[in-house]
Design an enzyme around this catalytic site. Sequence first.
Site, PDB file in Angstrom:
ATOM      1  N   LYS A  28    -125.100  39.506  -7.107  1.00 27.11           N
ATOM      2  CA  LYS A  28    -124.974  40.756  -6.354  1.00 27.11           C
ATOM      3  C   LYS A  28    -124.146  40.529  -5.106  1.00 27.11           C
ATOM      4  O   LYS A  28    -123.299  41.364  -4.726  1.00 27.11           O
ATOM      5  CB  LYS A  28    -126.367  41.277  -6.001  1.00 27.11           C
ATOM      6  CG  LYS A  28    -126.374  42.713  -5.449  1.00 27.11           C
ATOM      7  CD  LYS A  28    -126.241  42.780  -3.951  1.00 27.11           C
ATOM      8  CE  LYS A  28    -126.313  44.212  -3.458  1.00 27.11           C
ATOM      9  NZ  LYS A  28    -126.108  44.324  -2.000  1.00 27.11           N
TER      10      LYS A  28
ATOM     11  N   HIS B 203    -127.359  40.783   9.143  1.00 28.22           N
ATOM     12  CA  HIS B 203    -127.725  42.109   8.650  1.00 28.22           C
ATOM     13  C   HIS B 203    -128.266  42.983   9.776  1.00 28.22           C
ATOM     14  O   HIS B 203    -127.979  44.178   9.843  1.00 28.22           O
ATOM     15  CB  HIS B 203    -128.781  41.987   7.549  1.00 28.22           C
ATOM     16  CG  HIS B 203    -128.186  41.672   6.209  1.00 28.22           C
ATOM     17  ND1 HIS B 203    -128.908  41.694   5.050  1.00 28.22           N
ATOM     18  CD2 HIS B 203    -126.924  41.323   5.851  1.00 28.22           C
ATOM     19  CE1 HIS B 203    -128.136  41.382   4.025  1.00 28.22           C
ATOM     20  NE2 HIS B 203    -126.926  41.151   4.492  1.00 28.22           N
TER      21      HIS B 203
ATOM     22  N   GLU C 233    -122.269  49.329   2.547  1.00 22.99           N
ATOM     23  CA  GLU C 233    -123.184  48.301   3.038  1.00 22.99           C
ATOM     24  C   GLU C 233    -122.609  47.646   4.296  1.00 22.99           C
ATOM     25  O   GLU C 233    -121.479  47.138   4.279  1.00 22.99           O
ATOM     26  CB  GLU C 233    -123.439  47.246   1.957  1.00 22.99           C
ATOM     27  CG  GLU C 233    -124.534  46.274   2.337  1.00 22.99           C
ATOM     28  CD  GLU C 233    -125.019  45.432   1.166  1.00 22.99           C
ATOM     29  OE1 GLU C 233    -125.559  44.354   1.420  1.00 22.99           O
ATOM     30  OE2 GLU C 233    -124.855  45.865   0.012  1.00 22.99           O
TER      31      GLU C 233
ATOM     32  N   ASP D 112    -112.363  50.788 -12.286  1.00 23.07           N
ATOM     33  CA  ASP D 112    -113.720  50.991 -12.790  1.00 23.07           C
ATOM     34  C   ASP D 112    -114.603  49.795 -12.425  1.00 23.07           C
ATOM     35  O   ASP D 112    -114.687  48.810 -13.160  1.00 23.07           O
ATOM     36  CB  ASP D 112    -113.672  51.167 -14.311  1.00 23.07           C
ATOM     37  CG  ASP D 112    -115.004  51.592 -14.905  1.00 23.07           C
ATOM     38  OD1 ASP D 112    -116.032  51.521 -14.190  1.00 23.07           O
ATOM     39  OD2 ASP D 112    -115.027  51.994 -16.079  1.00 23.07           O
TER      40      ASP D 112
END
Length: 411
Positions: free
Chosen positions: A245, A360, A71, A261
């Site tokens: 998130k 972004h 990202e 993990d």
Amino acid sequence: MTKKFYELSPADRVKALSLSPVLEQRFLDQQNLYHQDLVENYLTDFSLPEGMVKDAVVDGQKYQVPLVTEEPSVIAAANNGMRLFRMKGGVKSGEPSHALLGGQIIFNQIKWDELSEFVENHRGEIEEQAQLAKPSLYARGGGIRSINLRKVPGNRASLDLTVETGLAMGANAVNTILEAVKTIFVPYAEQILAAILTNAGHDSVVTVRGQVPVDSLGGLDIAKKIVALSDFAKVDTDRAVTENKGIFNGLSAVVLALGNDWRAVEAAGHAYAARQGLYQSLSTWQLSADEKTLLGELSLPLNIGLVGGGLAGLQQAQDNFKLLGQPTVDEVKKVILAIGLSSNLAALKAITSQGIQAGHMRMQARTLAIQVGARPDEVQWVAERLVAAVRIDEQTAKEILGDLRNHEPKA
């Protein structure tokens, strides 16, 4: 005799897929034969970009923190958040964390009083079986720390074992102990549904805190909006999901870079976010009494290993631990959470000030430049002009790249 697909060599697997010559060669070129034993039906390696947060300060110690992510804005945001925290001495932690992992023997259709008495009468044997199953773990000071039988609705029960796992995340160790302990419960063999670890992490919650000068955020109004948005995520699940998130954007990128993990970490984090019956943000933000400082806190369960699992076969993960400075398990957990809190801060600041989309779009412009075929030396030039354009899309990127090349000096 014809070999089954899983019996083929990595090269022969690729050739058996009848791919185009170009695609086949790419897969072959990216193979790493050290990795063929880490996963089944190994074909090739999948590469993701690695960047870093430079000079992350946690408990007064400076770290160079690797992040692996696809990202575009994650690493920039984490660096920005950490820069703000450094103004007040960096991120700080609370009590030392514990390397504790839980496991369950799950029973169905039981008589509670009988099973409870059986467990009480066999506690010593449970301890003994666990030590016989993993003597090396006990030799290093690890092993079972608690045994608890818990009622579950519907005539069900869970025998919960908490195991100190040391330097390893401990999944294999806990599962081995559970299988050994299960053999004690011969009278209940038909009622045992499973013996398996749990990633819930009740005993491995870690907390970090950071402070930011209100002036560095753009003023008191922005700081108050951050607090209000944080409060909103405590009562609205839709907002909480997105805020968490954003936390995992940075946090999971570090976990992945360290060969651990990230799926287990995120599962435990999401369960912890819903521990009060309503899914909430994992972070909390508030103003100091004099309204000159923004205070942030992040807590969640975290099980991380420095050894074991696939780490032995992942040279890049081993190299990243060295880049990080070979921290202890406790230190690495707090560094990971510090990056999560930094990512959260940067996102909240962007949302409540110029908006999240501005940053972004700058990153997206670079991605579009690459997508339309810009060379490495052309990407930044195309991206800068794309950001200034009316539309940021593939067609505009093609036009800008074409204009650049039309005006290049001819050889």
